[in-house]
Design a protein around this motif. Sequence first.
Motif, mmCIF file in Angstrom:
data_model
loop_
_atom_site.group_PDB
_atom_site.id
_atom_site.type_symbol
_atom_site.label_atom_id
_atom_site.label_comp_id
_atom_site.label_asym_id
_atom_site.label_seq_id
_atom_site.Cartn_x
_atom_site.Cartn_y
_atom_site.Cartn_z
ATOM 1 N N PRO A 115 -28.703 17.423 -77.603
ATOM 2 C CA PRO A 115 -28.524 16.075 -77.054
ATOM 3 C C PRO A 115 -29.735 15.172 -77.270
ATOM 4 C CG PRO A 115 -28.790 17.690 -75.291
ATOM 5 C CD PRO A 115 -28.586 18.460 -76.554
ATOM 6 N N VAL A 116 -30.944 15.742 -77.295
ATOM 7 C CA VAL A 116 -32.127 14.934 -77.581
ATOM 8 C C VAL A 116 -32.041 14.374 -79.002
ATOM 9 C CG1 VAL A 116 -34.626 15.032 -77.968
ATOM 10 C CG2 VAL A 116 -33.636 16.068 -75.919
ATOM 11 N N PHE A 117 -31.706 15.237 -79.953
ATOM 12 C CA PHE A 117 -31.576 14.813 -81.348
ATOM 13 C C PHE A 117 -30.496 13.743 -81.495
ATOM 14 C CE2 PHE A 117 -29.591 15.066 -85.505
ATOM 15 C CZ PHE A 117 -30.662 15.101 -86.379
ATOM 16 N N MET A 118 -29.337 13.984 -80.883
ATOM 17 C CA MET A 118 -28.223 13.049 -81.032
ATOM 18 C C MET A 118 -28.488 11.733 -80.308
ATOM 19 S SD MET A 118 -26.151 14.528 -83.071
ATOM 20 C CE MET A 118 -24.746 13.425 -82.935
ATOM 21 N N THR A 119 -29.253 11.769 -79.240
ATOM 22 C CA THR A 119 -29.612 10.530 -78.540
ATOM 23 C C THR A 119 -30.470 9.643 -79.429
ATOM 24 O OG1 THR A 119 -29.486 11.560 -76.349
ATOM 25 C CG2 THR A 119 -30.861 9.590 -76.556
#
Length: 341
Positions: A115-119
């Motif tokens: 989720p950090v990457f996709m955010t």
Amino acid sequence: MDQPISYAMRNAEAVQSWIFFNAPSSLLDWSFTTIEWMVYACAALGLGHALRSRKLTGKPAALYTFIACFLYGLLIDIISYYTVNNFWHGEFSVMFLHNRLPLYIALFYPAFMYPVFMTIRRYAFDTWTAAISTGFLAGLAYLIFDNLGPLLGWWIWDRDNNTTWPLLDSVPLTSYHWMFVFTTAFAFFAQKFFWAPAAQGQTCGKVAVRLLSIPFLTCLLGTLFFVPYNILAYTVSLTSAAFFHALAFGGAALLFILNYRQPAEMRDRLLLSIPLIWIMGHLALYIAKWQLFWNISPQGASLAADYTQGLYAGNLLAACAGMAAAFAIVVLSHPAPKSGK
């Protein structure tokens, strides 16, 4: 190695098993089950998001990123268990590798890094800006976890091991720097391997090679990023290494701020839910365990009358700052829909 670090290894039956199950009621504290299910929920939602992305876009890049997070996590943790030897996990419901690897840690990387990457991907930055910004957001969100786990016995650092110095309360500065630079390295390769225009339409064989190679390449590039810190720590001073980390992490913050623009994509409620569960779940744990941070010896050890006695408290200021900054970035990454849309 002192006694608390190896308490999990006193379970002779578990140490002799590749996989071992513990009843939730047998764990040291209810927080163990809580963090496990928080990670399981985030991992399940992340997988659901990756599968939905593949269905909506017809492109599997998000799913490949999710799988790569899992493979990288397995590699980096297994390497650390058999090489660094400066920390030990407590016993959780499901343990692997002779009581070294909890299941929730194996799922932590896709639950946390995906989720950090996709955010950060929502900002459509160039490759290096995206990679560094991903490392920066990961560093902020990890502060929350890093400063709570040791006090609750989720893991314990060997405070006599020179690789854990300088210690910032219960957390080695190397832990902060590791999450920042290794996540940056991972994000760089994930962008290149799965998201760049040239990476679309890959054969199954090429995808497999990239999925299997990204954990090793991440470790290699992350180690290279770590070289200046190690040179300063071991040949100059720990203070200079701490200053270098502050400078690098501050530079990443500045890079993100200078390149910030409101994402053009519509709010992704599923993606938004994952870091919010992570942040708000930890906030609830901090509130529930608040008293433990105030019953501390001058050396920083807990004086509570339960199992936390002798464990070390983290830095509340760092945790609060990480929580507030990560929350702000996550919310800004998902602007409210415009009126009428």
